[in-house]
Design a protein around this motif. Structure first.
Motif, PDB file in Angstrom:
ATOM      1  N   ASN A   1       0.803  -1.140   0.077  1.00 16.04           N
ATOM      2  CA  ASN A   1      -0.232  -0.013  -0.198  1.00 16.04           C
ATOM      3  C   ASN A   1       0.892   1.190   0.027  1.00 16.04           C
ATOM      4  O   ASN A   1       0.444   2.314   0.146  1.00 16.04           O
ATOM      5  CB  ASN A   1      -0.708   0.005   1.131  1.00 16.04           C
ATOM      6  CG  ASN A   1      -0.366   0.075   2.547  1.00 16.04           C
ATOM      7  OD1 ASN A   1       0.960  -0.113   2.582  1.00 16.04           O
ATOM      8  ND2 ASN A   1      -0.954   0.029   3.734  1.00 16.04           N
ATOM      9  N   ARG A   2       2.197   1.197  -0.214  1.00 17.11           N
ATOM     10  CA  ARG A   2       2.991   2.294   0.004  1.00 17.11           C
ATOM     11  C   ARG A   2       3.664   2.642  -1.400  1.00 17.11           C
ATOM     12  O   ARG A   2       4.364   3.461  -1.648  1.00 17.11           O
ATOM     13  CB  ARG A   2       4.341   2.242   0.938  1.00 17.11           C
ATOM     14  CG  ARG A   2       3.994   2.098   2.462  1.00 17.11           C
ATOM     15  CD  ARG A   2       2.951   3.207   2.617  1.00 17.11           C
ATOM     16  NE  ARG A   2       3.019   3.329   4.453  1.00 17.11           N
ATOM     17  CZ  ARG A   2       3.471   4.019   5.055  1.00 17.11           C
ATOM     18  NH1 ARG A   2       4.494   4.547   4.779  1.00 17.11           N
ATOM     19  NH2 ARG A   2       3.413   3.858   6.197  1.00 17.11           N
ATOM     20  N   ASP A   3       3.098   1.889  -2.453  1.00 14.70           N
ATOM     21  CA  ASP A   3       3.425   2.136  -3.798  1.00 14.70           C
ATOM     22  C   ASP A   3       3.279   3.358  -4.339  1.00 14.70           C
ATOM     23  O   ASP A   3       4.087   4.187  -5.038  1.00 14.70           O
ATOM     24  CB  ASP A   3       2.782   1.093  -4.707  1.00 14.70           C
ATOM     25  CG  ASP A   3       1.472   0.911  -4.603  1.00 14.70           C
ATOM     26  OD1 ASP A   3       0.878   1.334  -3.466  1.00 14.70           O
ATOM     27  OD2 ASP A   3       0.750   0.519  -5.707  1.00 14.70           O
ATOM     28  N   ARG A   4       1.909   4.136  -3.993  1.00 16.68           N
ATOM     29  CA  ARG A   4       1.851   5.477  -4.161  1.00 16.68           C
ATOM     30  C   ARG A   4       2.890   6.557  -3.732  1.00 16.68           C
ATOM     31  O   ARG A   4       3.009   7.320  -4.574  1.00 16.68           O
ATOM     32  CB  ARG A   4       0.310   5.714  -4.278  1.00 16.68           C
ATOM     33  CG  ARG A   4      -0.841   5.051  -4.955  1.00 16.68           C
ATOM     34  CD  ARG A   4      -2.197   5.351  -4.823  1.00 16.68           C
ATOM     35  NE  ARG A   4      -2.309   6.724  -5.313  1.00 16.68           N
ATOM     36  CZ  ARG A   4      -3.694   7.005  -5.843  1.00 16.68           C
ATOM     37  NH1 ARG A   4      -4.626   6.242  -5.487  1.00 16.68           N
ATOM     38  NH2 ARG A   4      -3.901   8.242  -6.189  1.00 16.68           N
ATOM     39  N   ASP A   5       2.857   6.349  -2.835  1.00 20.95           N
ATOM     40  CA  ASP A   5       3.950   7.274  -1.978  1.00 20.95           C
ATOM     41  C   ASP A   5       5.203   7.271  -2.708  1.00 20.95           C
ATOM     42  O   ASP A   5       6.059   8.064  -2.922  1.00 20.95           O
ATOM     43  CB  ASP A   5       4.266   6.908  -0.721  1.00 20.95           C
ATOM     44  CG  ASP A   5       2.925   7.053   0.242  1.00 20.95           C
ATOM     45  OD1 ASP A   5       1.753   7.636  -0.299  1.00 20.95           O
ATOM     46  OD2 ASP A   5       2.872   7.194   1.486  1.00 20.95           O
ATOM     47  N   MET A   6       5.682   5.822  -2.951  1.00 17.82           N
ATOM     48  CA  MET A   6       6.818   5.744  -3.772  1.00 17.82           C
ATOM     49  C   MET A   6       6.978   6.037  -4.988  1.00 17.82           C
ATOM     50  O   MET A   6       7.912   6.678  -5.457  1.00 17.82           O
ATOM     51  CB  MET A   6       7.273   4.176  -3.786  1.00 17.82           C
ATOM     52  CG  MET A   6       8.761   3.850  -4.261  1.00 17.82           C
ATOM     53  SD  MET A   6      10.042   4.443  -2.982  1.00 17.82           S
ATOM     54  CE  MET A   6       9.765   3.496  -1.554  1.00 17.82           C
ATOM     55  N   ILE A   7       5.999   6.053  -5.889  1.00 20.99           N
ATOM     56  CA  ILE A   7       5.804   6.627  -7.111  1.00 20.99           C
ATOM     57  C   ILE A   7       6.028   8.195  -7.178  1.00 20.99           C
ATOM     58  O   ILE A   7       6.670   8.668  -7.957  1.00 20.99           O
ATOM     59  CB  ILE A   7       4.654   5.988  -7.606  1.00 20.99           C
ATOM     60  CG1 ILE A   7       4.707   4.713  -8.187  1.00 20.99           C
ATOM     61  CG2 ILE A   7       4.018   7.057  -9.307  1.00 20.99           C
ATOM     62  CD1 ILE A   7       3.218   3.786  -8.382  1.00 20.99           C
TER      63      ILE A   7
ATOM     64  N   ARG B   1      16.480  12.192  10.148  1.00 18.00           N
ATOM     65  CA  ARG B   1      15.281  11.752  10.612  1.00 18.00           C
ATOM     66  C   ARG B   1      14.549  10.691   9.550  1.00 18.00           C
ATOM     67  O   ARG B   1      14.870  11.085   8.224  1.00 18.00           O
ATOM     68  CB  ARG B   1      14.455  13.008  10.849  1.00 18.00           C
ATOM     69  CG  ARG B   1      14.889  13.935  11.640  1.00 18.00           C
ATOM     70  CD  ARG B   1      14.192  15.338  11.755  1.00 18.00           C
ATOM     71  NE  ARG B   1      12.822  15.054  11.486  1.00 18.00           N
ATOM     72  CZ  ARG B   1      11.777  16.095  10.689  1.00 18.00           C
ATOM     73  NH1 ARG B   1      12.494  16.857   9.979  1.00 18.00           N
ATOM     74  NH2 ARG B   1      10.870  15.791  10.754  1.00 18.00           N
ATOM     75  N   CYS B   2      13.640   9.858  10.040  1.00 16.47           N
ATOM     76  CA  CYS B   2      12.916   8.905   8.941  1.00 16.47           C
ATOM     77  C   CYS B   2      11.769   8.503   9.785  1.00 16.47           C
ATOM     78  O   CYS B   2      11.881   8.198  10.894  1.00 16.47           O
ATOM     79  CB  CYS B   2      13.892   7.863   8.486  1.00 16.47           C
ATOM     80  SG  CYS B   2      13.481   7.277   6.874  1.00 16.47           S
TER      81      CYS B   2
ATOM     82  N   HIS C   1      10.914   4.183   6.187  1.00 21.70           N
ATOM     83  CA  HIS C   1      10.303   5.160   4.920  1.00 21.70           C
ATOM     84  C   HIS C   1      10.847   6.313   4.348  1.00 21.70           C
ATOM     85  O   HIS C   1      10.299   7.409   4.652  1.00 21.70           O
ATOM     86  CB  HIS C   1       8.785   5.156   5.241  1.00 21.70           C
ATOM     87  CG  HIS C   1       8.039   4.025   5.312  1.00 21.70           C
ATOM     88  ND1 HIS C   1       7.693   3.119   4.270  1.00 21.70           N
ATOM     89  CD2 HIS C   1       7.520   3.126   6.392  1.00 21.70           C
ATOM     90  CE1 HIS C   1       6.855   2.041   4.564  1.00 21.70           C
ATOM     91  NE2 HIS C   1       6.815   2.238   5.798  1.00 21.70           N
ATOM     92  N   PRO C   2      12.092   6.273   3.826  1.00 25.79           N
ATOM     93  CA  PRO C   2      12.535   7.690   3.090  1.00 25.79           C
ATOM     94  C   PRO C   2      11.589   8.305   2.117  1.00 25.79           C
ATOM     95  O   PRO C   2      11.683   9.394   2.149  1.00 25.79           O
ATOM     96  CB  PRO C   2      13.598   7.196   2.560  1.00 25.79           C
ATOM     97  CG  PRO C   2      13.403   5.731   2.125  1.00 25.79           C
ATOM     98  CD  PRO C   2      12.753   5.205   3.304  1.00 25.79           C
TER      99      PRO C   2
ATOM    100  N   SER D   1      13.066  16.825   4.523  1.00 16.97           N
ATOM    101  CA  SER D   1      13.584  16.184   3.320  1.00 16.97           C
ATOM    102  C   SER D   1      14.878  15.162   3.540  1.00 16.97           C
ATOM    103  O   SER D   1      15.455  15.050   2.632  1.00 16.97           O
ATOM    104  CB  SER D   1      13.791  17.099   1.933  1.00 16.97           C
ATOM    105  OG  SER D   1      14.647  18.149   2.633  1.00 16.97           O
ATOM    106  N   ASP D   2      14.820  14.822   4.800  1.00 23.79           N
ATOM    107  CA  ASP D   2      16.169  13.892   5.052  1.00 23.79           C
ATOM    108  C   ASP D   2      16.109  12.544   4.203  1.00 23.79           C
ATOM    109  O   ASP D   2      17.240  12.052   4.107  1.00 23.79           O
ATOM    110  CB  ASP D   2      16.027  13.413   6.475  1.00 23.79           C
ATOM    111  CG  ASP D   2      16.332  14.694   7.687  1.00 23.79           C
ATOM    112  OD1 ASP D   2      16.377  15.791   6.848  1.00 23.79           O
ATOM    113  OD2 ASP D   2      16.844  14.561   8.497  1.00 23.79           O
TER     114      ASP D   2
END
Lengths: 223, 80
Positions: A12-18, A137-138, A196-197, A208-209
């Protein structure tokens, strides 16, 4: 630099990654479905986070046996960069592409918060934008991030500089061995990390780390 | 048809936080003297064969390839 994002049922994190890859590289990544056996010509393949196959059996265990993983393994052997974040990291260890295993958090709780990471090895394809020893930070969000590896393998990965990120300043959220948060393979082109960077790349995220990982892997100057 | 039970357990030395939590819960229920609890998994598998040797070989391969993560887990196979 071209990139691809793998999609599997339950991720479910594919959209954030894209979104992150598009913003940082200026090009939308191609998406690759789990049944595909050929991956387009790209420089970076990303396996995003989520709960592939409902975390059944073990996190990432079923996904790791899907046809697309054989295609990713072949690409990785040819030197293509592969990044697995969160469930993506779990899938890479289950596929045997990274050493160790990811077990239930020692707290037995799902942890969703921000941690600090030490860049233990800034001399990798994924961390060149950072300084050696830099603390960034992350965010993390996982239930099974407790990295474990046997003593002998641990000596090997320590000697090879394969430990890339460690939780810093007492922020280890899962009880992982030696506070390990991310490791690369021996060749240095496959990185897995629990944090999750992609969720810390611009002002709207509060910082923006995380950007440096993508900027390094995609050969663009970190903003 | 051959029926088998595959048992997957954590290797010695691998921390089992779930087992620890169960241990604590047993203590709070008044079951004192529980020295240790380790949680594992059981798979009951039915195979379309009567060839015991083949069944055992197949089950071993299934354990190595999927049912167990041999980095952290041991497995045992019992034909029932």
């Amino acid at each position: 630099m071209k990139s691809a994002v793998v999609q599997l049922p339950g991720l479910n994190r594919d959209r954030d990654m894209i979104a992150a890859l598009t913003k940082i590289s200026g090009k939308a990544p191609v998406t690759v479905w789990q049944t595909e056996t050929e991956i387009p010509d790209v420089d970076l393949i990303v396996i995003p986070g989520g709960f592939s196959y409902g975390d059944y059996l073990r996190c990432g265990a079923i996904a790791a046996r899907m046809p697309v993983m054989q295609a990713i393994r072949e690409k990785a052997e040819k030197g293509v960069k592969v990044l697995g974040v969160c469930n993506g990291f779990q899938i890479l260890v289950e596929a045997g592409m990274l050493p160790g295993a990811l077990m239930r958090n020692t707290s037995l709780k799902f942890v969703c918060k921000e941690v600090k990471l030490e860049v233990v090895n800034a001399d990798t394809d994924f961390t060149r934008a950072y300084e050696q020893g830099q603390i960034i930070r992350c965010p993390v969000a996982h239930h099974d991030g407790n990295y474990f590896v046997d003593d002998e393998t641990l000596k090997g990965i320590q000697g090879n500089g394969q430990i890339v990120f460690r939780y810093a300043d007492g922020t280890n959220p899962n009880g992982s061995l030696l506070d390990i948060a991310g490791v690369v393979n021996q060749a240095g082109n496959v990185l897995g990390m629990m944090p999750h960077p992609e969720n810390l790349i611009e002002a709207a995220h509060g910082g923006s780390d995380g950007r440096g990982i993508f900027a390094s892997a995609l050969d663009v100057i970190a903003a | 048809m051959i029926k088998a039970r595959v048992t997957v357990t954590l290797k010695n030395g691998v921390l089992d936080p779930q087992g620890k939590a169960i241990e604590g819960a047993l203590g709070s229920l008044g079951f004192h003297g529980v020295h240790q609890v380790r949680q594992g998994k059981v798979f009951d598998v039915e195979l379309d064969t009567n060839d015991q040797a083949k069944a055992e070989a197949d089950l071993k391969a299934m354990c190595e390839k999927l049912l167990a993560n041999t980095v952290i887990e041991n497995y045992s196979i019992a034909l029932t």
